[in-house]
Design a protein around this motif. Structure first.
Motif, mmCIF file in Angstrom:
data_model
loop_
_atom_site.group_PDB
_atom_site.id
_atom_site.type_symbol
_atom_site.label_atom_id
_atom_site.label_comp_id
_atom_site.label_asym_id
_atom_site.label_seq_id
_atom_site.Cartn_x
_atom_site.Cartn_y
_atom_site.Cartn_z
ATOM 1 N N THR A 100 -52.521 27.331 -44.126
ATOM 2 C CA THR A 100 -51.871 26.257 -43.387
ATOM 3 C C THR A 100 -50.921 25.521 -44.321
ATOM 4 O OG1 THR A 100 -53.914 26.048 -42.114
ATOM 5 C CG2 THR A 100 -52.274 24.341 -41.794
ATOM 6 N N VAL A 116 -46.561 27.851 -41.326
ATOM 7 C CA VAL A 116 -46.586 27.101 -40.070
ATOM 8 C C VAL A 116 -45.192 26.926 -39.483
ATOM 9 C CG1 VAL A 116 -48.662 25.866 -40.787
ATOM 10 C CG2 VAL A 116 -46.435 24.819 -41.172
ATOM 11 N N LEU A 154 -50.122 27.962 -33.429
ATOM 12 C CA LEU A 154 -51.020 28.083 -34.576
ATOM 13 C C LEU A 154 -52.184 27.111 -34.434
ATOM 14 C CD1 LEU A 154 -50.181 28.517 -38.285
ATOM 15 C CD2 LEU A 154 -51.530 26.502 -37.638
ATOM 16 N N PHE A 181 -45.864 19.589 -39.764
ATOM 17 C CA PHE A 181 -45.169 20.085 -38.571
ATOM 18 C C PHE A 181 -43.944 19.243 -38.209
ATOM 19 C CE2 PHE A 181 -49.476 21.713 -38.212
ATOM 20 C CZ PHE A 181 -49.266 23.029 -37.852
#
Length: 278
Positions: A38, A43, A54, A113
């Protein structure tokens, strides 16, 4: 060590890109990964495909924020995110254990993210425990409703209960079925050491390890001599195989050592002496 980690992450991303064209017709394709994978290198790939998501374990101290507050109408730049959140203090845990854990969930923003909203899950075996695990999911329960409607067994069929909000986290448990093979490869078959430093070498090694592991798992089903090990533990089968390999290596070495006449004569003499004492 850092270069090796970067190479493996790049290889994982490359493998995803190679496979995604084959899944272009699928509604939801989900990567399940632990905290080692991760990372931004992997990602970020979910932004490249509209049907790719994911669900991954993450470091408990990962930076997470509340969602951006609503615009106030005042002058100035609008806040990109809310206050910083803590996995220990800012998640309301479930009243009862679910699959052995108390679970908290909320929508968050995270540096990992960027501006994309994700679900953050926190799990703990006991409410007063200092051990908490953090998970991120880019896919939301409502996107999985049709999939869950076809499930016959819990917990994935809990579309009409408060458990529904935990469906992405339940999906992460499917990863364990995949992880078993890697666990056995490392622990029982000693296939964990490698000295390669580039993507091609790592890819070839992974293929070799998986072929070797699959061969050992299939052996009891294709060779009647090992049929008795179909339902036995990995340890028992590994011991039987290692004993057979050790015996073959011993006899091969023994033959090599008695190839010369001098050594053969010495061995025959020793055998005769041993037989004479019987």
């Amino acid at each position: 060590m850092w270069q090796k980690k970067e190479s493996k992450l790049e290889l994982a991303a490359s493998m995803v890109r190679q496979f995604m064209p084959e899944f272009s017709s699928q509604k939801n394709v989900i990567i399940l990964c632990d905290s080692w994978y991760t990372k931004q290198n992997l990602v970020s790939i979910v932004e490249e495909y509209p049907n790719l998501n994911l669900i991954g374990n993450a470091r408990a101290d990962s930076v997470i924020y509340d969602l951006a507050p609503a615009p106030t109408g005042r002058k100035g730049r609008h806040a990109k995110h809310g206050k910083r959140l803590s996995a220990d203090d800012d998640f309301t845990l479930s009243d009862e254990k679910i699959n052995g854990y108390y679970i908290g969930v909320r929508r968050v923003l995270t540096n990992l993210f960027g501006s994309r909203e994700v679900l953050a899950y926190v799990t703990t075996p006991e409410k007063n425990s200092c051990t908490r695990r953090l998970f991120f999911s880019t896919i939301f329960p409502e996107q999985l409703q049709i999939f869950c409607a076809w499930q016959e067994k819990p917990p994935l069929n809990q579309t009409g209960s408060e458990w529904f909000q935990y469906i992405p986290l339940f999906l992460y448990s499917c990863r364990w079925n995949i992880e078993i093979s890697y666990y056995e490869q490392k622990t029982f078959w000693s296939l964990c050491s490698y000295m390669v430093r580039n993507s091609k070498g790592i890819e070839m090694l992974i293929n070799l390890i998986n072929i070797s592991y699959s061969s050992m798992r299939l052996l009891p089903y294709v060779d009647d001599k090992f049929a008795g090990y179909r339902n036995k533990s990995v340890q028992d089968f590994r011991f039987a195989l290692s004993e057979g390999i050790r015996s073959q290596v011993f006899f091969a070495t023994f033959v090599q050592k008695v190839e010369t006449q001098i050594k053969s004569t010495s061995v025959i003499t020793a055998l005769k002496q041993a037989l004479g004492k019987i």
